[in-house]
Scaffold this motif. Sequence first.
Motif, PDB file in Angstrom:
ATOM      1  N   ARG A   1       0.780  -1.007   0.020  1.00 25.15           N
ATOM      2  CA  ARG A   1      -0.144  -0.194  -0.019  1.00 25.15           C
ATOM      3  C   ARG A   1       0.845   1.237  -0.124  1.00 25.15           C
TER       4      ARG A   1
ATOM      5  N   ARG B   1       0.381   4.010  -2.825  1.00 26.23           N
ATOM      6  CA  ARG B   1       0.045   5.426  -2.593  1.00 26.23           C
ATOM      7  C   ARG B   1       0.890   6.446  -3.039  1.00 26.23           C
TER       8      ARG B   1
ATOM      9  N   SER C   1      -3.056   2.015  -8.633  1.00 28.59           N
ATOM     10  CA  SER C   1      -4.321   1.064  -8.192  1.00 28.59           C
ATOM     11  C   SER C   1      -4.425  -0.171  -8.793  1.00 28.59           C
ATOM     12  N   THR C   2      -5.245  -0.967  -8.237  1.00 30.34           N
ATOM     13  CA  THR C   2      -5.602  -2.298  -8.915  1.00 30.34           C
ATOM     14  C   THR C   2      -5.910  -2.067 -10.527  1.00 30.34           C
TER      15      THR C   2
END
Length: 869
Positions: free
Chosen positions: A171, A175, A180-181
């Motif tokens: 994470r 970030r 992101s996925t």
Amino acid sequence: MSVRAGWRRARASSIAIALLVGITGGFVVAAASAARVVDAAYQSLLADIDAPDLIVVPSCGDPRSITGCARPPQGEAETLDRLARLDALAQLATLDAVEQARTAEVVRPYLLSTDGEVVLATADNPTGCFDGDRSLAVLALADGGPADQAVPFRLIGALPAPRSNEVLLTRATARRVGLSTGDEVVLAGSCTGDGDVVEHDSPITLSVSGVSIGPLDIEPPGSGLSVEPTYVGGDVLDALLAAGAESSLNSVVWLDENSTEAASRSIDGYDVLLDLEEQADNIDRGLDNDARPLWIMAIAGLVIGLLVLAPIIHRSVTSHSGDVNALASLGAGRGQRGVNAAAHLVVACLGGLLLAAVVAPLIQPRLPLGLGTSILSDRTPGSALIATAVGALVLGVALAGIVAVSTWRVVQPDRSQAHTMTDRRTMSAVRLRPARQTGVMAAVGRPVGRRLANPWPGLVSLALAVAVSIAGLTYVASLRHLEQTPRLTGWNWDMAVDVEGDSAARAATMTELAGLPDVDVLTQGTMSPPVFLSIPDTDLQVWPWSFDTGPGALTPPIVAGRAPEGPDEIAIDEVFAGFTGHGVGDVVVLSRPSLAEQIAPGFSHSGIAFEAPPTALLLESFEITGIAVLSTDRTAEFAQASFTLDGLGDFFAPSDDEIAAARAWLPADLSDDVREEVDGFLSDDFSLDDRVAYIRVTHDRETAVQRISEIEGVSEVRAPGPMEVLTLLNGLNVADNDRVPTALALMGLLAAGALGIYLLVTAMWARRSELAVLRALGLSGSNLRSSFAAQAITTVAMVLVVAVPVGVFAGQWAWTKYASDLDIVEEPVVPTPALAMGTIVALAIGVIVATLVGWLVVRRSAAEQLRAE
């Protein structure tokens, strides 16, 4: 019926109370819930995963063993080396102290975005290979789920599918780089141990399948190390290795809980790369620091909220005093009268608590969770629900107490029709016109007519709310001052200029620098140490600085004592002082490595096995003349010391006997090229080669940097801006530190505004009877408005006279404590412009409220008001 009658009579007041309870309660409950979540963040992670205890490699100090620190390139006995390392790591599982061990092969990735941009690049790290203390490590995914990997983790999303080009990021990584996925990233190569890039002929495009949260990728404050594991399929890692990527082999170890602590922390033949139990302690301390402001916010919000609600609830109860007296005349008991006075308030408070339960979940995600944001999963831990329930219960009990006390006071005999008359002596001492005089006397609690409530509890509550707001503003102003003032963190000059060359060339360059019209002050010194110093019988390393002395010479900021002036004097920083317990006037013994000890690491690459040097350390005593603030990474917690330039030079310069001992200690079988290199080292003049000019310029720093850069002999000019000094040099991240004090300031401001307007309106409206009598005696409408204006100005002035010094003191005290923890110069500031503007706005609001209330009162004739009374 009591609820219906009370609600109908005081509908606006009841709705206002419900809204205030809801907003205040929601804020308090959200802050308490967030604090509890941060407190329990790491424990909630450990409850989900079985965290390992150590990460180790075969000992690198034994020249006979195969080191686990770096994998040699292909073609150089790779297979033998790899098998030897794997065998050494496999032996861990047979040790009594080890319960379980998992081998992990790690490669540092070179990542690009789909647009060709380096993903992790920074100004100081254009390749993204080493991002300070946050380094990516690519590992192959093992069979099984998140608990079966080299380092177990909490999974959000999905694991990479077998034989697919998918990647699982932490994470923290996702970030930081905005992935992101479903997003894609290009694995374009790998990084070497020296920070160079090995670009691959066939870059691999990876799709992010999910993110992980594990004990390695958390940014523990003060640890100086945070590895972010990036998991890929075995095929992807094999492709990296086949393309020549350097890798390291290490082992992740779970210790046997029944083994002794000594055996657990000392495994013969292996070096501990990371003690996760020690890191857990750092994380817990960091979480405690993050949770503390949230608890302060919750407690301060509760206190302010109750102080604001108490006078409002009391006045609402008091407004039913007429009904209470009527019921008493009809023979109703105290219980019946109390229910009549408080029933609608109980309903209003219950409605407010329900509103708080709705508002709190909306506020909590917007509160600063600090380190907790890198640990928490997307689900809300049960501790948040418990904190919410407890917070609502505490608030409900407190509100019930306020309602009960207010009701009890109203139903007591002769409480409902309290009257006060003015103090003649006080009135005669105040030299104001009668109309304004009545306003001043009403503000201080001495009205001419009936007084339904004592104003002082409300004024005290208002003053405290304003003080909290001013304290928050003072703290934020001090934080802004820190962000704009590099000298507070030790950068007590505009630029540091590296000068190269021999002694004569450096002297000429220094003379030319000093003659520039832009240079105001120039002081010679050193910044990067030739070697670190140490304190005998301790593990503390000392970073030495030096500065030339003389009138007007630049030195680090000195917070106690004075800067050193002689070769046997030093100034130390707070880390040094705290570790040793030394202070100004004490004498400390420092040591440096001998020449022989400096030679061995420098030439060990030649494969020579050096024996232990005859004299390992050389000692010298120094008197501590001051406590200084020196500008280096605060997270590393280096002990630092400032010497005079001559003092540090004398300490590092070896004697003839030390040079002779080093020559005699050298092995006889050195090759010619190595001996020539060693002789060159021993023949050096041992002056401080890394010489720096600390410069303060007159005005235009950019022009000065350009002129200085063009001078021959200047190798580098370091002139960072204030935020660069704060973040890059000091490693301090204060970007979010203003969120809690800003929230407190806004909370206090809103509470003070709401309470102040309410107190002014109710206090002025309660004077209708008094002013009706005065109007019947000849008081004009303009005089009535003048009385209200005097009352408002006096109220605001009394509050500010108390709140401003209290708030400034509280804010400066809080900032001083914070600055002390950071080991910086404690220099709080007063937000004078904000205070001046706030005072003007407060007085203007008071006058506006007085004008509106006066206009409403004048609309009704004195005769109508007297008949109503």
